[in-house]
Scaffold this motif. Sequence first.
Motif, PDB file in Angstrom:
ATOM      1  N   ALA A  42       0.826  -1.209   0.000  1.00  0.00           N
ATOM      2  CA  ALA A  42       0.000   0.000   0.000  1.00  0.00           C
ATOM      3  C   ALA A  42       0.859   1.258   0.000  1.00  0.00           C
ATOM      4  O   ALA A  42       0.460   2.295  -0.547  1.00  0.00           O
ATOM      5  CB  ALA A  42      -0.917  -0.005   1.224  1.00  0.00           C
ATOM      6  N   LEU A  43       2.043   1.172   0.584  1.00  0.00           N
ATOM      7  CA  LEU A  43       2.900   2.363   0.715  1.00  0.00           C
ATOM      8  C   LEU A  43       3.671   2.663  -0.563  1.00  0.00           C
ATOM      9  O   LEU A  43       3.681   3.811  -1.035  1.00  0.00           O
ATOM     10  CB  LEU A  43       3.875   2.157   1.882  1.00  0.00           C
ATOM     11  CG  LEU A  43       4.785   3.331   2.238  1.00  0.00           C
ATOM     12  CD1 LEU A  43       3.952   4.497   2.775  1.00  0.00           C
ATOM     13  CD2 LEU A  43       5.818   2.907   3.274  1.00  0.00           C
ATOM     14  N   ILE A  44       4.315   1.659  -1.163  1.00  0.00           N
ATOM     15  CA  ILE A  44       5.194   1.925  -2.309  1.00  0.00           C
ATOM     16  C   ILE A  44       4.635   1.432  -3.630  1.00  0.00           C
ATOM     17  O   ILE A  44       5.195   1.703  -4.692  1.00  0.00           O
ATOM     18  CB  ILE A  44       6.597   1.306  -2.077  1.00  0.00           C
ATOM     19  CG1 ILE A  44       6.511  -0.218  -2.036  1.00  0.00           C
ATOM     20  CG2 ILE A  44       7.216   1.852  -0.796  1.00  0.00           C
ATOM     21  CD1 ILE A  44       7.865  -0.904  -1.963  1.00  0.00           C
ATOM     22  N   GLY A  45       3.499   0.680  -3.584  1.00  0.00           N
ATOM     23  CA  GLY A  45       2.890   0.196  -4.811  1.00  0.00           C
ATOM     24  C   GLY A  45       3.552  -1.077  -5.326  1.00  0.00           C
ATOM     25  O   GLY A  45       4.614  -1.478  -4.851  1.00  0.00           O
ATOM     26  N   PRO A  46       2.941  -1.707  -6.327  1.00  0.00           N
ATOM     27  CA  PRO A  46       3.444  -2.990  -6.841  1.00  0.00           C
ATOM     28  C   PRO A  46       4.802  -2.901  -7.515  1.00  0.00           C
ATOM     29  O   PRO A  46       5.514  -3.898  -7.630  1.00  0.00           O
ATOM     30  CB  PRO A  46       2.356  -3.429  -7.830  1.00  0.00           C
ATOM     31  CG  PRO A  46       1.639  -2.170  -8.201  1.00  0.00           C
ATOM     32  CD  PRO A  46       1.699  -1.283  -7.001  1.00  0.00           C
ATOM     33  N   MET A  52      13.510   0.065  -6.871  1.00  0.00           N
ATOM     34  CA  MET A  52      14.521   0.239  -5.817  1.00  0.00           C
ATOM     35  C   MET A  52      14.093   1.272  -4.767  1.00  0.00           C
ATOM     36  O   MET A  52      14.913   2.016  -4.237  1.00  0.00           O
ATOM     37  CB  MET A  52      15.883   0.619  -6.425  1.00  0.00           C
ATOM     38  CG  MET A  52      16.456  -0.475  -7.305  1.00  0.00           C
ATOM     39  SD  MET A  52      18.029  -0.036  -8.082  1.00  0.00           S
ATOM     40  CE  MET A  52      17.478   1.178  -9.284  1.00  0.00           C
ATOM     41  N   ARG A  53      12.783   1.287  -4.476  1.00  0.00           N
ATOM     42  CA  ARG A  53      12.279   2.165  -3.415  1.00  0.00           C
ATOM     43  C   ARG A  53      12.013   1.372  -2.127  1.00  0.00           C
ATOM     44  O   ARG A  53      11.338   1.857  -1.221  1.00  0.00           O
ATOM     45  CB  ARG A  53      11.001   2.873  -3.877  1.00  0.00           C
ATOM     46  CG  ARG A  53      11.256   3.894  -4.967  1.00  0.00           C
ATOM     47  CD  ARG A  53      10.047   4.720  -5.324  1.00  0.00           C
ATOM     48  NE  ARG A  53       9.083   3.981  -6.137  1.00  0.00           N
ATOM     49  CZ  ARG A  53       7.875   3.625  -5.713  1.00  0.00           C
ATOM     50  NH1 ARG A  53       7.491   3.894  -4.477  1.00  0.00           N
ATOM     51  NH2 ARG A  53       7.055   2.972  -6.524  1.00  0.00           N
ATOM     52  N   PHE A  54      12.542   0.151  -2.074  1.00  0.00           N
ATOM     53  CA  PHE A  54      12.349  -0.702  -0.906  1.00  0.00           C
ATOM     54  C   PHE A  54      13.674  -1.340  -0.528  1.00  0.00           C
ATOM     55  O   PHE A  54      14.367  -1.922  -1.378  1.00  0.00           O
ATOM     56  CB  PHE A  54      11.315  -1.785  -1.229  1.00  0.00           C
ATOM     57  CG  PHE A  54      11.067  -2.752  -0.100  1.00  0.00           C
ATOM     58  CD1 PHE A  54      10.472  -2.323   1.079  1.00  0.00           C
ATOM     59  CD2 PHE A  54      11.447  -4.079  -0.219  1.00  0.00           C
ATOM     60  CE1 PHE A  54      10.236  -3.220   2.117  1.00  0.00           C
ATOM     61  CE2 PHE A  54      11.212  -4.981   0.811  1.00  0.00           C
ATOM     62  CZ  PHE A  54      10.612  -4.539   1.985  1.00  0.00           C
TER      63      PHE A  54
END
Length: 342
Positions: A42-46, A52-54
Amino acid sequence: MKLSPREADGFFRKPDPKVPGVLIYGEDTMKVALKRQEMVLALIGPEGEAEMRFTRLTGSDLKSDKAALLDAVKAVGFFPGPRAVLVEEVSNDLAPVVKTALDDWREGDATIIVTAGALKNTSAVRKLFESSKKALAAALYDNPLTRSEIEDELKRAGIAEVGRDAMGALEVLGRELTPGDFRKTLEKVALYKLGDTAPLSVEDVDLMAPASVEADMDDVFHVLAEGRTGEIAPIMQRLAAQGVTPVTLLIMGTRHFRTLYTLASAQGGPAAGIGRLRPPLYGQRRDRILRQAQGWSVDRLEQALTLLMDTDLTLRSAGQKAPALALVERAFVRLAHLAGRR
């Protein structure tokens, strides 16, 4: 700051990117993992992980490099959008490292998600999040899935049309399965119903529900209640191979025949009594037990319960030397013969 279970569910579905960090902890590691997964998605999307946002870290990573967490929180990615840093297996001695990252957090930094197992009230990590004015702590208790959680899982699986009885059957299944197993079952249901526009039925749920030792025990009690003497020995052998003890068989058998007794002695008869059973029965199992209750008189059910009780006392007596499983099988054969009397 503590989150109540209801507040936590809402936050996992729609996390606030202005919250610097969240602690998710509980005894059920699968439940923790699923809620963490829900929040990250829900926070960063699929596409967040591919972009590379995780970032994923462990407690051992932080022990070898105490700056790793703060560096990941402050890092600027190549792609725009919210970022998240997951930290797993954080021990209490790393609470100062997490505190530093939370204290230095600024809007636009990556959200810190910390997961853990059961934490005592004295846990330094738990105290850190619970006493914070901005960070949040969510305890996940080892409770059955709620109706709203089941509805969320149905949406996730893409199952839109669910009959009322089927929802009841899913609630029963939610009490028996872990969250991970329940989700896998719904995935199987969704594949089974692919292209089928009819509402989900109890039969669909029963067909896709995982087989278990309890299901085998149900089989033997149905065999007894329906007087099918010849099928007792094979089922008993299968249950013995699965490690089911004779005492457990007697306890579960007594429960089954008490249910039949409750229905047979109900005011208005079994058909009226079955609607008042708690927990309720659904689908084919409901119909089958109703037929069994209609085939037994109250007197014969009292004899059956007495036989089960006497066998239980024999098993527990100090002087008992006969094989326990053989005693139970003999009692079950006598029960099946009782079913054949009219």
